[in-house]
Write a protein that holds these residues in place. Structure first.
Motif, mmCIF file in Angstrom:
data_model
loop_
_atom_site.group_PDB
_atom_site.id
_atom_site.type_symbol
_atom_site.label_atom_id
_atom_site.label_comp_id
_atom_site.label_asym_id
_atom_site.label_seq_id
_atom_site.Cartn_x
_atom_site.Cartn_y
_atom_site.Cartn_z
ATOM 1 N N GLY A 24 -23.862 6.104 -0.475
ATOM 2 C CA GLY A 24 -22.980 7.150 -0.975
ATOM 3 C C GLY A 24 -21.897 6.629 -1.899
ATOM 4 O O GLY A 24 -21.179 7.414 -2.512
ATOM 5 N N GLU A 25 -21.789 5.327 -2.045
ATOM 6 C CA GLU A 25 -20.782 4.731 -2.926
ATOM 7 C C GLU A 25 -21.086 5.064 -4.379
ATOM 8 O O GLU A 25 -22.201 4.867 -4.854
ATOM 9 N N VAL A 26 -20.088 5.602 -5.084
ATOM 10 C CA VAL A 26 -20.268 5.948 -6.489
ATOM 11 C C VAL A 26 -20.322 4.666 -7.312
ATOM 12 O O VAL A 26 -19.427 3.838 -7.264
ATOM 13 N N LYS A 27 -21.412 4.513 -8.071
ATOM 14 C CA LYS A 27 -21.614 3.313 -8.874
ATOM 15 C C LYS A 27 -21.226 3.516 -10.334
ATOM 16 O O LYS A 27 -20.721 2.615 -10.972
ATOM 17 N N SER A 28 -21.531 4.710 -10.869
ATOM 18 C CA SER A 28 -21.189 4.952 -12.271
ATOM 19 C C SER A 28 -21.083 6.447 -12.537
ATOM 20 O O SER A 28 -21.660 7.265 -11.832
ATOM 21 N N VAL A 29 -20.308 6.746 -13.589
ATOM 22 C CA VAL A 29 -20.150 8.113 -14.076
ATOM 23 C C VAL A 29 -20.367 8.068 -15.581
ATOM 24 O O VAL A 29 -19.747 7.270 -16.273
ATOM 25 N N LYS A 30 -21.264 8.907 -16.076
ATOM 26 C CA LYS A 30 -21.508 8.987 -17.513
ATOM 27 C C LYS A 30 -21.216 10.411 -17.957
ATOM 28 O O LYS A 30 -21.673 11.365 -17.329
ATOM 29 N N ILE A 31 -20.450 10.528 -19.048
ATOM 30 C CA ILE A 31 -20.064 11.836 -19.566
ATOM 31 C C ILE A 31 -20.498 11.921 -21.024
ATOM 32 O O ILE A 31 -20.101 11.094 -21.848
ATOM 33 N N ASP A 32 -21.318 12.913 -21.313
ATOM 34 C CA ASP A 32 -21.753 13.164 -22.683
ATOM 35 C C ASP A 32 -20.532 13.626 -23.479
ATOM 36 O O ASP A 32 -19.766 14.469 -23.009
ATOM 37 N N PRO A 33 -20.309 13.078 -24.661
ATOM 38 C CA PRO A 33 -19.146 13.478 -25.467
ATOM 39 C C PRO A 33 -19.058 14.990 -25.703
ATOM 40 O O PRO A 33 -17.967 15.528 -25.865
ATOM 41 N N LYS A 34 -20.194 15.689 -25.674
ATOM 42 C CA LYS A 34 -20.178 17.146 -25.854
ATOM 43 C C LYS A 34 -19.418 17.849 -24.728
ATOM 44 O O LYS A 34 -18.976 18.977 -24.901
ATOM 45 N N ALA A 35 -19.296 17.182 -23.582
ATOM 46 C CA ALA A 35 -18.622 17.788 -22.437
ATOM 47 C C ALA A 35 -17.110 17.642 -22.522
ATOM 48 O O ALA A 35 -16.376 18.251 -21.747
ATOM 49 N N VAL A 36 -16.619 16.845 -23.465
ATOM 50 C CA VAL A 36 -15.185 16.565 -23.571
ATOM 51 C C VAL A 36 -14.530 17.557 -24.532
ATOM 52 O O VAL A 36 -14.775 17.533 -25.735
ATOM 53 N N ASP A 37 -13.721 18.411 -23.948
ATOM 54 C CA ASP A 37 -12.965 19.391 -24.735
ATOM 55 C C ASP A 37 -11.510 19.297 -24.270
ATOM 56 O O ASP A 37 -11.189 19.708 -23.156
ATOM 57 N N PRO A 38 -10.623 18.726 -25.085
ATOM 58 C CA PRO A 38 -9.225 18.562 -24.676
ATOM 59 C C PRO A 38 -8.565 19.877 -24.264
ATOM 60 O O PRO A 38 -7.609 19.883 -23.501
ATOM 61 N N GLU A 39 -9.093 20.989 -24.730
ATOM 62 C CA GLU A 39 -8.530 22.293 -24.385
ATOM 63 C C GLU A 39 -9.054 22.818 -23.053
ATOM 64 O O GLU A 39 -8.554 23.815 -22.543
ATOM 65 N N ASP A 40 -10.084 22.151 -22.509
ATOM 66 C CA ASP A 40 -10.697 22.642 -21.278
ATOM 67 C C ASP A 40 -11.063 21.477 -20.356
ATOM 68 O O ASP A 40 -12.223 21.243 -20.048
ATOM 69 N N VAL A 41 -10.069 20.750 -19.918
ATOM 70 C CA VAL A 41 -10.276 19.600 -19.032
ATOM 71 C C VAL A 41 -10.804 20.062 -17.674
ATOM 72 O O VAL A 41 -11.605 19.365 -17.041
ATOM 73 N N GLU A 42 -10.422 21.235 -17.241
ATOM 74 C CA GLU A 42 -10.826 21.737 -15.924
ATOM 75 C C GLU A 42 -12.350 21.842 -15.798
ATOM 76 O O GLU A 42 -12.912 21.498 -14.760
ATOM 77 N N THR A 43 -13.019 22.282 -16.839
ATOM 78 C CA THR A 43 -14.479 22.377 -16.789
ATOM 79 C C THR A 43 -15.097 20.998 -16.625
ATOM 80 O O THR A 43 -16.031 20.814 -15.832
ATOM 81 N N LEU A 44 -14.589 20.013 -17.333
ATOM 82 C CA LEU A 44 -15.097 18.645 -17.204
ATOM 83 C C LEU A 44 -14.878 18.133 -15.781
ATOM 84 O O LEU A 44 -15.770 17.519 -15.193
ATOM 85 N N GLU A 45 -13.705 18.393 -15.230
ATOM 86 C CA GLU A 45 -13.428 17.980 -13.847
ATOM 87 C C GLU A 45 -14.427 18.623 -12.890
ATOM 88 O O GLU A 45 -14.944 17.959 -11.980
ATOM 89 N N ASP A 46 -14.712 19.898 -13.093
ATOM 90 C CA ASP A 46 -15.679 20.600 -12.242
ATOM 91 C C ASP A 46 -17.078 20.003 -12.380
ATOM 92 O O ASP A 46 -17.806 19.868 -11.386
ATOM 93 N N LEU A 47 -17.449 19.647 -13.602
ATOM 94 C CA LEU A 47 -18.764 19.047 -13.826
ATOM 95 C C LEU A 47 -18.879 17.688 -13.136
ATOM 96 O O LEU A 47 -19.912 17.372 -12.530
#
Length: 102
Positions: free
Chosen positions: A44-67
């Motif tokens: 269950g240990e988290v090894k990595s997190v990858k975020i597609d740049p399309k998911a990064v919207d400075p105006e909507d950080v909450e959606t990224l956090e939820d994802l």
């Protein structure tokens, strides 16, 4: 009694093997159609997190956090499923305490 001891030793070996397989396993959880990917160990240990740049919207950080949270939950569910798959037959075949009659 000797048969019971042999059965207990066999179960110990099966449990050790299942634990080794779990420790070596890496599972992936995704969210947002693959915009966020989380990899966890079988423990269950988290090894990595990858975020597609399309998911990064400075105006909507909450959606990224939820994802990110959803991907972590998805990966944790996969780890739990694998644990049940590997450990379930070992523990389930021995009665409540792992031994017949208990």
């Amino acid at each position: 009694m000797q048969q019971l001891m042999k059965q207990a030793q066999k179960m110990q070996q099966q449990i050790a093997q299942a634990q080794t397989e779990l420790a070596e396993a890496e599972l992936t959880g995704t969210a947002g159609g693959g915009l966020v990917t989380v990899t966890v160990a079988g423990s269950g240990e988290v090894k990595s997190v990858k975020i597609d740049p399309k998911a990064v919207d400075p105006e909507d950080v909450e959606t990224l956090e939820d994802l990110v949270l959803a991907a972590i939950h998805n990966a944790a569910d996969e780890a739990k499923r694998l644990t049940e798959e590997k450990m379930g037959p070992v523990a389930g075949g021995m009665g409540g305490m792992g031994l017949p009659g208990f």
